[in-house]
Design a protein around this motif. Structure first.
Motif, PDB file in Angstrom:
ATOM      1  N   ARG A  50       2.982  -6.403  -7.709  1.00 23.30           N
ATOM      2  CA  ARG A  50       3.138  -5.324  -8.695  1.00 23.30           C
ATOM      3  C   ARG A  50       2.331  -4.095  -8.275  1.00 23.30           C
ATOM      4  N   ARG A  51       1.129  -4.330  -7.828  1.00 21.66           N
ATOM      5  CA  ARG A  51       0.274  -3.194  -7.487  1.00 21.66           C
ATOM      6  C   ARG A  51       0.670  -2.581  -6.149  1.00 21.66           C
ATOM      7  N   ILE A  52       1.107  -3.409  -5.210  1.00 21.93           N
ATOM      8  CA  ILE A  52       1.574  -2.862  -3.937  1.00 21.93           C
ATOM      9  C   ILE A  52       2.842  -2.027  -4.146  1.00 21.93           C
ATOM     10  N   MET A  53       3.730  -2.485  -5.069  1.00 22.07           N
ATOM     11  CA  MET A  53       4.945  -1.718  -5.350  1.00 22.07           C
ATOM     12  C   MET A  53       4.609  -0.350  -5.929  1.00 22.07           C
ATOM     13  N   LYS A  54       3.507  -0.273  -6.705  1.00 18.49           N
ATOM     14  CA  LYS A  54       3.064   1.036  -7.186  1.00 18.49           C
ATOM     15  C   LYS A  54       2.728   1.945  -6.008  1.00 18.49           C
ATOM     16  N   MET A  55       2.047   1.368  -5.003  1.00 20.10           N
ATOM     17  CA  MET A  55       1.684   2.156  -3.832  1.00 20.10           C
ATOM     18  C   MET A  55       2.930   2.553  -3.037  1.00 20.10           C
ATOM     19  N   VAL A  56       3.904   1.628  -2.940  1.00 19.01           N
ATOM     20  CA  VAL A  56       5.155   1.950  -2.246  1.00 19.01           C
ATOM     21  C   VAL A  56       5.886   3.080  -2.965  1.00 19.01           C
ATOM     22  N   ASN A  57       5.917   2.999  -4.304  1.00 13.93           N
ATOM     23  CA  ASN A  57       6.574   4.050  -5.083  1.00 13.93           C
ATOM     24  C   ASN A  57       5.874   5.388  -4.884  1.00 13.93           C
ATOM     25  N   LEU A  58       4.511   5.333  -4.821  1.00 11.77           N
ATOM     26  CA  LEU A  58       3.771   6.568  -4.562  1.00 11.77           C
ATOM     27  C   LEU A  58       4.146   7.142  -3.205  1.00 11.77           C
ATOM     28  N   GLN A  74       0.279  10.125  -9.160  1.00 13.26           N
ATOM     29  CA  GLN A  74      -0.943   9.345  -9.000  1.00 13.26           C
ATOM     30  C   GLN A  74      -0.691   7.901  -9.444  1.00 13.26           C
ATOM     31  N   ILE A  75      -1.518   6.971  -8.949  1.00  9.24           N
ATOM     32  CA  ILE A  75      -1.444   5.557  -9.331  1.00  9.24           C
ATOM     33  C   ILE A  75      -2.537   5.271 -10.358  1.00  9.24           C
ATOM     34  N   GLU A  76      -2.162   4.617 -11.455  1.00  9.94           N
ATOM     35  CA  GLU A  76      -3.145   4.180 -12.447  1.00  9.94           C
ATOM     36  C   GLU A  76      -3.490   2.720 -12.185  1.00  9.94           C
ATOM     37  N   ASP A  77      -4.731   2.460 -11.849  1.00  9.90           N
ATOM     38  CA  ASP A  77      -5.189   1.104 -11.522  1.00  9.90           C
ATOM     39  C   ASP A  77      -6.606   0.935 -12.046  1.00  9.90           C
ATOM     40  N   ASN A  78      -6.774   0.012 -13.010  1.00  7.76           N
ATOM     41  CA  ASN A  78      -8.084  -0.196 -13.640  1.00  7.76           C
ATOM     42  C   ASN A  78      -8.656  -1.575 -13.364  1.00  7.76           C
ATOM     43  N   GLU A  79      -8.187  -2.224 -12.283  1.00 10.16           N
ATOM     44  CA  GLU A  79      -8.645  -3.578 -11.988  1.00 10.16           C
ATOM     45  C   GLU A  79     -10.029  -3.613 -11.330  1.00 10.16           C
ATOM     46  N   HIS A  80     -10.427  -2.512 -10.714  1.00  9.33           N
ATOM     47  CA  HIS A  80     -11.746  -2.402 -10.066  1.00  9.33           C
ATOM     48  C   HIS A  80     -11.954  -3.473  -8.980  1.00  9.33           C
ATOM     49  N   ASP A  81     -10.983  -3.599  -8.095  1.00  9.35           N
ATOM     50  CA  ASP A  81     -11.123  -4.530  -6.979  1.00  9.35           C
ATOM     51  C   ASP A  81     -10.720  -3.827  -5.689  1.00  9.35           C
ATOM     52  N   GLU A  82     -10.433  -4.624  -4.640  1.00 10.94           N
ATOM     53  CA  GLU A  82     -10.141  -4.031  -3.344  1.00 10.94           C
ATOM     54  C   GLU A  82      -8.887  -3.151  -3.387  1.00 10.94           C
ATOM     55  N   LEU A  83      -7.836  -3.619  -4.090  1.00 14.03           N
ATOM     56  CA  LEU A  83      -6.611  -2.829  -4.187  1.00 14.03           C
ATOM     57  C   LEU A  83      -6.841  -1.552  -4.985  1.00 14.03           C
ATOM     58  N   THR A  84      -7.793  -1.588  -5.917  1.00 14.51           N
ATOM     59  CA  THR A  84      -8.125  -0.371  -6.659  1.00 14.51           C
ATOM     60  C   THR A  84      -8.688   0.683  -5.712  1.00 14.51           C
ATOM     61  N   MET A 102      -5.366  10.827  -1.036  1.00  5.63           N
ATOM     62  CA  MET A 102      -4.478  11.310   0.013  1.00  5.63           C
ATOM     63  C   MET A 102      -3.371  12.176  -0.578  1.00  5.63           C
ATOM     64  N   ALA A 103      -2.776  11.715  -1.705  1.00  8.98           N
ATOM     65  CA  ALA A 103      -1.709  12.491  -2.346  1.00  8.98           C
ATOM     66  C   ALA A 103      -2.242  13.839  -2.818  1.00  8.98           C
ATOM     67  N   ALA A 104      -3.452  13.817  -3.402  1.00  9.88           N
ATOM     68  CA  ALA A 104      -4.047  15.072  -3.864  1.00  9.88           C
ATOM     69  C   ALA A 104      -4.316  16.005  -2.687  1.00  9.88           C
ATOM     70  N   THR A 105      -4.810  15.429  -1.572  1.00  8.57           N
ATOM     71  CA  THR A 105      -5.079  16.254  -0.388  1.00  8.57           C
ATOM     72  C   THR A 105      -3.786  16.834   0.175  1.00  8.57           C
ATOM     73  N   ILE A 106      -2.723  15.990   0.230  1.00  6.97           N
ATOM     74  CA  ILE A 106      -1.431  16.479   0.725  1.00  6.97           C
ATOM     75  C   ILE A 106      -0.903  17.583  -0.182  1.00  6.97           C
ATOM     76  N   ASP A 107      -1.039  17.374  -1.499  1.00  5.49           N
ATOM     77  CA  ASP A 107      -0.574  18.386  -2.448  1.00  5.49           C
ATOM     78  C   ASP A 107      -1.326  19.704  -2.232  1.00  5.49           C
ATOM     79  N   LYS A 108      -2.639  19.599  -2.093  1.00  7.49           N
ATOM     80  CA  LYS A 108      -3.444  20.797  -1.871  1.00  7.49           C
ATOM     81  C   LYS A 108      -3.075  21.471  -0.552  1.00  7.49           C
TER      82      LYS A 108
END
Length: 498
Positions: A220-228, A240-250, A259-265
């Protein structure tokens, strides 16, 4: 909880369950082995008991036959059994050393057997032997023997009957004990199967459940990253990705968000710079064209004012000045055209390549000595007509411009491949040396003196940029004196109904 901690916890849980299964199976197997050993020992006891009884019967039968017939051959079973009995009694007592009651019965049977043998059987055998020796192999009655009364009053029979009673009680108890332990063995086997199967199923279900949970969580969380990533590839840089799990994937999600913010800028700044550059290009071109037009007008005014008084070499200089001005203006227009490639949103349409080529031939108006050879069947492409027109126009006009003679042949070739259309513009001109094949696509690069052939060195750079922007490639194949073939590919796109 970190993802690695969850994975480790699941591994520990499954390992604990499998360890529990192994421990339970070990303990249950010990019970099964103990009951199995007992049943096996009980079978050995009953076999030993049966062998002991057969030995006693052999001694009794052999004694009776000898007393009745006087033939020593009847004593052979007696003697064999007499030799076996001590070891059989010892073995049976060893088996029953942990069971006092059964051991007592074995000892009583052994004591009765000793009485029967030494107080009954052995005296009768000795007396029978003496009687047989005195009477010279005559057969005398048992009653005439000294201890014959023991046979008459059935003393031996009473001893053997008592041994049979003890044997019967001994065997009965042994069979009962064996039946109990056999039932316990069957129950322990059944319990082992049930507990082992239950724990194994439980561990498998828990393992599959935990694996499903972890897989769903990660997927589920990887698919969020793929969608991003997909949105970024389509130009949606503010997502942006919303992730509140506070682990490695977070942490990975946070990195992707940054990265998305930097690309946007970066793209915002790039877009701003491009707009400034476009504005600068238009301003510069306008400011450059104005003095160029002034120079051209000034040269014409000098010619008009001086008239016939103007020397010939001055007229030549003024003409050369106007040619340079026109070249400079064409160069500015070429640079602007190169800058505009990909900037404007050109409308795509279904383009009939054959009709486009005939239009270009009419527009180029080649010299009378040049012949264009166009295939009778060419595809219809989905493209911006202006871009495709510019590609073919540059290649065809170059084939005319750089030809070394007044006559020439220019051939258009087409080949359809799996994913692209391949077009070639072939001429029979002077050709290009191999070391210049890459140079001709570089901005402002020409192979001839600009005074010899009017050229800005921008045309092929524009062609290359258009083709590569559309996902195609262009190459040249040529040798000096053998003409040139410019080949480019144009990707296939789904045509729309017109």
């Amino acid at each position: 909880m970190n993802l690695s901690t969850k994975l480790f916890a699941g591994f520990v849980l499954i390992s604990f369950i499998f360890t529990a299964v192994a421990i339970v199976n070990y303990r249950l197997s010990e019970d099964v082995i103990a009951n199995s050993d007992f049943v096996s020992d009980s079978q050995n006891i009953t076999r030993t008991s049966a062998s002991l009884q057969r030995s006693l019967i052999d001694m009794e039968t052999g004694l009776r036959g000898y007393l009745l017939t006087g033939k020593k051959s009847f004593l052979e079973p007696y003697n064999v059994a007499a030799e076996l009995l001590p070891s059989q009694f010892s073995l049976l007592k060893e088996y029953e050393k942990d069971h006092p009651e059964q051991l007592r019965r074995v000892e009583e049977i052994e004591e009765l057997h000793k009485q029967w043998r030494y107080d009954f059987a052995e005296p009768l055998i000795e007396e029978k032997e003496r009687a047989m020796a005195d009477t010279l192999a005559s057969i005398e009655g048992i009653s005439n023997l000294k201890h014959g009364y023991l046979v008459v009053n059935e003393e031996g029979k009473r001893l053997t009957d008592r041994m049979r009673i003890y044997f019967k009680a001994f065997n009965t108890i042994e069979f009962e004990r064996r039946a109990v332990r056999k039932n316990r063995l069957d129950e322990s086997i059944a319990d082992t199967r049930y507990v082992s199967t239950s724990l194994t199923i439980l561990s498998v279900l828990l393992g599959m459940g935990w694996a499903y949970y972890i897989t769903r969580l990660i997927t589920r969380r990887i698919m969020k990253m793929v969608n991003l990533a997909d949105k970024i590839s389509h130009g949606e840089y503010k997502t942006q990705i919303e992730d509140n799990e506070h682990d490695e994937l977070t942490r990975l999600s946070d990195s992707l968000n940054r990265m998305a913010a930097t690309i946007d800028k970066t793209f915002t700044e790039l877009d701003s710079k491009n707009k400034e550059l476009d504005q600068f290009a238009y301003v510069v071109s306008h400011d450059l064209k104005a003095p160029l037009r002034g120079i051209e007008n000034a040269s014409r005014w000098v010619e008009e004012d001086m008239g016939k008084e103007l020397p010939g070499h001055i007229q030549e200089y003024l003409m050369m000045m106007r040619i340079r001005v026109h070249r400079m203006e064409n160069l500015i227009n070429g640079i602007l055209a190169l800058a505009r490639v990909g900037k404007s949103n050109l409308q795509e349409e279904n383009v009939d390549v054959q009709a486009l080529l005939y239009e270009l031939v009419d527009m180029l108006n080649p010299p009378a000595g040049f012949q264009f050879h166009i295939p009778s069947r060419l595809p219809t492409l989905r493209a911006a007509k202006v871009e495709l027109q510019q590609v073919f126009s540059n290649l065809m006009s170059n084939a005319i411009k750089y030809h070394h003679g007044p006559e020439g042949n220019i051939t258009i070739l087409h080949r359809e491949l799996d994913e692209v259309h391949e077009f070639s513009v072939m001429d029979d001109g002077p050709g290009i040396e191999p070391e210049y094949h890459d140079r001709i696509f570089v901005l402002f690069q020409t192979l001839q003196e600009r005074d010899a052939v009017e050229s800005t060195g921008v045309g092929l750079a524009i062609v290359k940029k258009i083709i590569e922007r559309r996902g195609g490639q262009i190459r040249v194949e040529s040798k000096l004196g053998e003409g040139s073939v410019f080949t480019f590919t144009w990707p296939k796109f789904k045509l729309t109904d017109s």
